[in-house]
Design a protein around this motif. Sequence first.
Motif, PDB file in Angstrom:
ATOM      1  N   GLU A  62       0.847  -1.204   0.000  1.00  0.00           N
ATOM      2  CA  GLU A  62       0.000   0.000   0.000  1.00  0.00           C
ATOM      3  C   GLU A  62       0.883   1.255   0.000  1.00  0.00           C
ATOM      4  N   LEU A 120     -14.032  -4.714   3.104  1.00  0.00           N
ATOM      5  CA  LEU A 120     -14.127  -3.816   1.954  1.00  0.00           C
ATOM      6  C   LEU A 120     -15.084  -2.672   2.296  1.00  0.00           C
ATOM      7  N   ARG A 174     -13.344  -0.206   4.470  1.00  0.00           N
ATOM      8  CA  ARG A 174     -12.453   0.623   3.656  1.00  0.00           C
ATOM      9  C   ARG A 174     -13.262   1.702   2.926  1.00  0.00           C
ATOM     10  N   LEU A 175     -14.374   1.288   2.295  1.00  0.00           N
ATOM     11  CA  LEU A 175     -15.182   2.234   1.517  1.00  0.00           C
ATOM     12  C   LEU A 175     -15.703   3.359   2.408  1.00  0.00           C
ATOM     13  N   VAL A 176     -16.163   3.008   3.609  1.00  0.00           N
ATOM     14  CA  VAL A 176     -16.747   4.016   4.497  1.00  0.00           C
ATOM     15  C   VAL A 176     -15.645   4.860   5.140  1.00  0.00           C
ATOM     16  N   ILE A 235     -12.254   5.167   4.714  1.00  0.00           N
ATOM     17  CA  ILE A 235     -11.160   5.829   3.999  1.00  0.00           C
ATOM     18  C   ILE A 235     -11.647   6.492   2.707  1.00  0.00           C
ATOM     19  N   GLU A 236     -12.463   5.762   1.929  1.00  0.00           N
ATOM     20  CA  GLU A 236     -12.917   6.332   0.657  1.00  0.00           C
ATOM     21  C   GLU A 236     -14.065   7.322   0.876  1.00  0.00           C
ATOM     22  N   GLY A 237     -14.819   7.141   1.980  1.00  0.00           N
ATOM     23  CA  GLY A 237     -15.906   8.073   2.277  1.00  0.00           C
ATOM     24  C   GLY A 237     -17.220   7.783   1.563  1.00  0.00           C
ATOM     25  N   TYR A 238     -17.459   6.520   1.207  1.00  0.00           N
ATOM     26  CA  TYR A 238     -18.707   6.154   0.534  1.00  0.00           C
ATOM     27  C   TYR A 238     -19.561   5.241   1.407  1.00  0.00           C
ATOM     28  N   ILE A 239     -20.876   5.331   1.215  1.00  0.00           N
ATOM     29  CA  ILE A 239     -21.809   4.423   1.877  1.00  0.00           C
ATOM     30  C   ILE A 239     -22.173   3.332   0.863  1.00  0.00           C
ATOM     31  N   PRO A 240     -21.805   2.078   1.145  1.00  0.00           N
ATOM     32  CA  PRO A 240     -22.103   1.035   0.144  1.00  0.00           C
ATOM     33  C   PRO A 240     -23.588   0.732   0.017  1.00  0.00           C
ATOM     34  N   SER A 294     -23.670   5.777  10.489  1.00  0.00           N
ATOM     35  CA  SER A 294     -23.676   6.509   9.217  1.00  0.00           C
ATOM     36  C   SER A 294     -25.086   6.687   8.665  1.00  0.00           C
ATOM     37  N   GLY A 325     -12.352  -8.305  -2.836  1.00  0.00           N
ATOM     38  CA  GLY A 325     -12.279  -7.771  -1.470  1.00  0.00           C
ATOM     39  C   GLY A 325     -11.189  -6.722  -1.311  1.00  0.00           C
ATOM     40  N   VAL A 351     -23.065   0.447  -7.365  1.00  0.00           N
ATOM     41  CA  VAL A 351     -22.165  -0.150  -6.380  1.00  0.00           C
ATOM     42  C   VAL A 351     -22.225   0.620  -5.056  1.00  0.00           C
ATOM     43  N   LEU A 352     -22.374   1.938  -5.137  1.00  0.00           N
ATOM     44  CA  LEU A 352     -22.348   2.769  -3.929  1.00  0.00           C
ATOM     45  C   LEU A 352     -23.650   3.539  -3.813  1.00  0.00           C
ATOM     46  N   LYS A 353     -24.089   3.734  -2.573  1.00  0.00           N
ATOM     47  CA  LYS A 353     -25.407   4.356  -2.373  1.00  0.00           C
ATOM     48  C   LYS A 353     -25.340   5.726  -1.720  1.00  0.00           C
ATOM     49  N   GLY A 354     -24.162   6.209  -1.436  1.00  0.00           N
ATOM     50  CA  GLY A 354     -24.084   7.522  -0.821  1.00  0.00           C
ATOM     51  C   GLY A 354     -22.656   7.836  -0.440  1.00  0.00           C
ATOM     52  N   SER A 355     -22.470   9.071   0.076  1.00  0.00           N
ATOM     53  CA  SER A 355     -21.122   9.420   0.534  1.00  0.00           C
ATOM     54  C   SER A 355     -21.233  10.115   1.875  1.00  0.00           C
ATOM     55  N   LEU A 356     -20.119  10.167   2.566  1.00  0.00           N
ATOM     56  CA  LEU A 356     -20.113  10.768   3.900  1.00  0.00           C
ATOM     57  C   LEU A 356     -19.903  12.280   3.794  1.00  0.00           C
TER      58      LEU A 356
END
Lengths: 416, 486
Positions: free
Chosen positions: A37, A145, A148-150, A152-157, A180, B451, B481-486
């Motif tokens: 990384e 995963l 990580r998305l929430v 660090i990347e800042g997304y809600i899966p 969240s 993953g 794939v994604l449904k929102g952002s923070l």
Amino acid sequence: MKQLTFDAVVIGGGAAGMAAALELDARGHSVLILEREDALGGILMQCIHNGFGLIEFNEELTGPEFAQRFEEKVVARNIQVSLRTTVLDIREEEGAKAIYCVSPEQGMMRVQARTIVLAMGCRERNRGNIRIPGTRPAGIYTAGLAQRLVNIEGYIPGKDVVIIGSGDIGLIMARRMSWSGCKVHAVIEILPYPSGLTRNIVQCLNDFGIPLYLSHLVTDIYGNDRVEGIEVTPIESGALMHEKAFKIACDTVLLSVGLVPENELSRNAGIEIQPTTNGPWVDSMLMTTMPGVFACGNVLHVHDLVDYVVEEARRAGANAAAWLSGYRPARELRVKTGQNIRYVLPMRINPERENRLYMRSLVVKNDARLEVRLDGAVVKSRRLAHVQPSEMLSLTLAPEELSAAGRDSTIEIALV
Amino acid sequence: MISDWKRSQEMKEIYDVAIIGAGVCGANVARKLSQYELDVVLLEKEIDVSLGTSKANSGIVHGGFHDHISTLKARLELQGALMFDRLHEELDFPFERCGILVAALHEDEMKAIEQLYLQGVENGVIGIEMCSRERMLELEPKLNPDVVGGLYAPSGGILEPYRFVFSLVESARNNGVQVKTEFEVEAAERRGDCWHIRAKGGQEIRARYVVNSAGLHADSVSAAFGAERFTIMPRKGEYYLLDRTTKAKPSRVIFPVPTEVSKGILVIPTVEGTVLIGPTASPAQSKEDFATTREQLEHVLHAARMMVPAISENDVITSFAGLRAAYGSDFYIALSEKVPALVHVAGIQSPGLTASPAIGEYVKDLLKKAGLRLVEKPDWDPCVRKVPRARDADPFALDALVAQDPAYGDIVCRCERVSEAEIVAAIRAGHTTLDGIKYYTRAQMGRCQGGFCTYKIIRILMRETGMRFDQITKRGGDSFVLKGSL
């Protein structure tokens, strides 16, 4: 192709890798850490919750804070680190070990070393590994995963979540998703007891009113484009109760169904892997079947706490340094798994030194006794109020407890 | 910036040929027609090509002994199988002639083996061989030791079917064929010497000739053209994929003795090093029914273990289902007898992939018969640009690749060893969904099933295309794939 030479190469710059590298450096050996990384810290970097370091630092830290304490030492000691570097191959060439790795900045590198510490960590088991049938829509992720998305990347899966498996990352993510603004509808666990730590069940599920279904199996996943729901079937006396199956509507499924040490590199190098741990076979020095190659942390076996990881990694680093200085154990005793024990590490112990052993129970049991038997005779025993497979056990064996050991003696660990 | 072929194309007033369905048949027809001075458009209802039956099948170049030469499918299979070596050189898709074994586990199955052998001989299959137990075990030591004998067809092979389609379409596009994705044909009308074809959503194109290679939906396309009435019956095949570290990987494709309904559950060493077991054969609920089931998957494991006992459920990394576009017992490739200038390519089930290059030739001949003028292009280029793969490169070759493009040094997918450079190549070739990138590069296809690399691929997709996070899909439609952002 760039050529480099070090006394020791540590593969993986997470908690284990940094802890091992610090020990090698402290003993005067040149060390290179290879990390794929773009930062040191490994999986800790996405674990922004607290609860790390209670044993190691006697305080509660977040994952990044815990990592930072080690990273600062690595930097202060001027230990060399190659980031964004993927190891492709470990080979024995002309009596030395050669590590082939690649990075965008350096291209291919051949690093020659006298010793290697494996600290690559583990990966999450996925849907295919547990063979959940159904459709294959978007919205199915491993808990790590999603983390990580929430974080660090800042997304809600997804917004309406069901978590399969009660492993710790899944429990942590149940709380994280709730915070969240998502609705976590259920955690589904196939076993009759949770897989994660008790404190996480309390703090991440109970405090948020998230139901935990024990002895339930996810038997179907619906939805063509995106997940629309799952089917859950209760298990009674080992049988699926199809007539009691029910559906839960959701747009997201997170999987927390276990971790597997990432040993493809080790396997390709010809290192023997144990089926009980999915990690390398190791002797009393935590050395694998490839002489001079050591293993520690989650690549050796999956740990509950990072505190145990760094403890083990320090020993691996110190042992690798001793090995570089020519130390070899005069003799080793075989370690056997006895009653109710899934595995014990390491597989050999040194009767002339202090030995730290880690093990896992096969069963859930109250008022248990952990016994160490030397050729059948109990030489040490410890009362345990409660044991379960998800909580790792440990014990230390001193040379005086093994004084009766002969040349071909065997140590057996059992839970009665 | 990305060269977006999807948007940059000028639509033609009237096409000479419209091909409906960008699966392996449509793609082969498109590439064949790209050799001639023609305006050709390839229409696909999905967001990418090869997302139907062509992506979920066994990926085999068959041995030419399962069907008798009197059938159309056997003739096209035999012809198609011979075309793969050249296609492989021109189109850079993974392909290998590893050979095919049919294993008999009981003496009473040897009669069927002998019949297959004689049929293979009559079909002119080169090198086909009846084998004793010893010969079978020598050819494949992983076989069940209870094997009593079998058949060996050394010319059989394996390929990545989606990569084959991607390369065919790329080649067709390089030679002037236009590709329109997300164009789902709803209605068609013949006006003068021209078909007016309307898609869901109202888009319309015109073409003089039409090829109906719509796979599972060939029946409804035929109905939309007012042509023949027939019904495609979807038949499901479920598969398990095993990790490349499995100890059960054979070196050749292993078939059981076939039954009336199917060729049975195979054990396939895929050309990229994993192992595929399957398929089952059961009626599907609908043409959208891609669900796997516990019962069928258990059957797959059981039947595959009969052939190779070392297969373990611990090696399973994923399961999937594909649908066969079943219609009758033979391929239905013919000019419509009800309406003008329409060729049906329907009922293409096994050995459709093997036959597909020959289907391209056959359809070209049918179109010629119907009056299409074929004038060869002087500058037709059969080759696509080869994209080097990090996993195929030795240390020195990889070093050279990184020197040219540092993105080759960034291994995005550790399980299948895919570099960022390959992900970017996939996106620039028009594969802008997670699945499209997966089929092009193999990233997300290995033991961790995305993953570790999914978030990296999302980042690269956004950077290369300018898409927002909420536009990223698994495979188009509503598969966000994604449904929102923070």
